[in-house]
Design an enzyme around this catalytic site. Structure first.
Site, short mmCIF file in Angstrom:
data_model
loop_
_atom_site.label_atom_id
_atom_site.label_comp_id
_atom_site.label_asym_id
_atom_site.label_seq_id
_atom_site.Cartn_x
_atom_site.Cartn_y
_atom_site.Cartn_z
CE LYS A 1 4.96 3.58 4.40
NZ LYS A 1 5.47 2.86 5.36
CG MET B 1 -2.16 -1.07 1.10
SD MET B 1 -2.87 -0.98 2.32
CE MET B 1 -3.93 -2.44 2.23
CG ASP C 1 5.67 -5.74 10.18
OD1 ASP C 1 6.04 -6.63 10.04
OD2 ASP C 1 5.97 -4.20 9.25
CB VAL D 1 9.74 4.24 0.50
CG1 VAL D 1 11.37 5.35 1.38
CG2 VAL D 1 8.84 3.78 1.50
#
Length: 513
Positions: free
Chosen positions: A19, A1, A117, A4
């Site tokens: 980003k 989604m 993450d 960068v």
């Protein structure tokens, strides 16, 4: 989604990373709004953390209702890219990377932030050895925005998701530590601890099987075993994992040691000439504007030069003697013993005593980080020192050394100098001319506005074991007659990890006479 881009901030004349959020066309408007909120939450979460091992967020701008995050550009490769190009990393290098990521996670957890993450893709290793944790897109924090995971939805990479999060959707600091263990396992073994052909097979193995056997971990085996415990209550805490990682980082090389470089060599990307069209190999692009007429001009941020190391050594000249010529933190070593060129490099003597935790002095201007205390020295000064570090006097030096580690701190009393920067240049010529600092590289010698005048000397060299060391040494005149030298020593690879410590040491130092 998202994508960068490397970009150029035309106002401040520096490269940045931007980003760009690119939601899939099939997302409903409500889901797009959730994505926008998550993007802002990522920026706000990372912006709360001021730590050298966390990527810095500079700004958020909007273009046609889509947010763009403007952040620090780190010339680096991810651990994932290093594995793809060079193969598994050595246990020592993996442990050093783990120490840096652990420091970033501890800072995040102290601020109430959960990353959620942690994986090789999100751990960057810069060309100068700095390790950075990036991509807080799945992060959440207590007292802030609610988690944005819906019922039955698991966000994150299955190979690096903690068992309890995959099973129940719960997240706390222990889930980040499991992901850290899985990331380090992948770095040293070359594959994740549950390497399966599909996400479902991975999650099934995660719920029912032990991690795959370790074949290359060597000294990392204890910490990986402790971090990858399925039961979060049996899992190592950050405080328990740190000494194990430090021991693995300093362990002698074994048969599993890989010859890969500590810091990857990264080619400098082509820079477009002023006012010329940007070059565009890969995703190199100059972002001229983002938003309706708004230039990507980043807000000015206060920049503090933080001098840091994994070790601290403080040298204090003999209190009973007349002020002597300063040695700049310790007596010079012979050319055959380069490690002793600076003070407190030898092993602590039997008389060394651990630093005891003490209450803050009256009128203390700030709180010390956990594990540090206020040390009041008979030599006439006060300074922050780590609790339980070994403290002893070595000739004219008072030393503080990390037990079993390389960090050292020192403070030396001497006569004042009219030109401290000139004094450091004289010391540089003396030590390098005598062969005491092989592989020497000057980082900085410059005056500093501190007390009655001072100067900093920061440099890198090779010790007797061939390890690259890094030190910052602050010479400060505290009166017309007296001066002190505060020194902080560590391995070069770990320099950025401890950046905030020397800033705290410098701010805490105060002469008492």
């Amino acid at each position: 989604m998202g994508r960068v881009w490397q970009a150029r901030d035309e106002m401040l004349h520096r490269d940045v990373a931007v980003k760009e959020i690119v939601p899939p066309a099939w997302l409903a408007e409500a889901e797009r709004e959730d994505l926008r909120r998550r993007t802002l939450r990522e920026a706000r979460t990372a912006a709360r953390l001021n730590h050298p091992n966390v990527v810095r967020i500079y700004d958020v701008v909007h273009d046609r209702e889509s947010p763009w995050i403007v952040m620090e550009y780190v010339q680096s490769r991810s651990v994932e890219q290093m594995l793809a190009a060079d193969g598994p990393l050595s246990p020592a290098i993996t442990a050093r990377i783990g120490l840096a990521v652990l420091a970033a996670l501890r800072a995040a957890h102290s601020a109430g932030v959960l990353h959620r993450d942690v994986k090789p893709h999100n751990v960057l290793v810069a060309a100068d050895g700095r390790v950075v944790l990036t991509d807080f897109g799945l992060a959440t924090f207590t007292g802030g925005d609610a988690a944005m995971t819906g019922p039955g939805m698991i966000l994150g990479s299955p190979h690096f998701v903690a068992p309890e999060r995959a099973r129940d959707g719960v997240s706390d600091p222990r889930t980040d530590l499991w992901s850290l263990g899985a990331t380090l396992y992948a770095a040293v073994e070359g594959h994740p601890p549950y390497a399966r052909d599909s996400a479902m097979a991975t999650l099934t193995a995660l719920a029912t099987e032990p991690p795959d056997p370790m074949r290359r971990a060597g000294p990392l085996r204890p910490v990986l075993t402790g971090l990858l415990q399925r039961d979060p209550w049996r899992r190592l805490t950050a405080a328990e994992a740190e000494p194990l990682l430090r021991a693995a980082a300093n362990a002698p090389a074994g048969p599993v040691e890989s010859p890969g470089p500590v810091a990857p060599t990264v080619e400098e990307p082509p820079r477009p000439a002023p006012d010329a069209a940007p070059a565009a190999p890969g995703r190199l692009a100059a972002v001229r504007r983002a938003g309706r007429g708004r230039r990507v001009a980043l807000g000015l941020t206060a920049m503090v030069v933080l001098l840091s190391t994994v070790g601290a050594a403080v040298a204090l000249t003999d209190r009973a003697r007349r002020p002597a010529e300063p040695s700049g933190g310790g007596a010079a070593a012979s050319p055959t013993a380069p490690a002793a060129a600076f003070a407190c490099a030898s092993a602590p003597p039997p008389a060394a005593r651990p630093v005891v935790s003490m209450p803050p002095p009256p009128g203390a201007r700030f709180r010390l980080v956990p594990g540090w205390t206020w040390h009041t020295d008979p030599g006439g000064f006060r300074i922050a020192a780590p609790v339980d570090w070994l403290n002893w006097t070595e000739d004219s030096v008072t030393c503080f050394r990390e037990p079993g580690g390389t960090r050292v701190l020192s403070v030396e009393w001497s006569a004042a100098r009219a030109d401290p920067a000139h004094w450091w240049r004289t010391e540089e010529r003396r030590l390098t001319g005598g062969g005491s600092l092989p592989g020497y590289l000057r980082v900085d010698i410059s005056p500093m506005d501190i007390f009655a005048g001072g100067a900093i000397w920061e440099c890198v060299w090779l010790n007797a074991a061939g390890e690259r060391m890094h030190t910052a040494r602050l010479f400060a005149n505290t009166s017309a007659e007296r001066a002190y030298t505060v020194s902080w020593l560590t391995k070069e690879f770990d320099w950025q990890v401890n950046a905030t410590y020397f800033a705290m040491i410098r701010q805490s130092f105060a002469p008492l006479t």
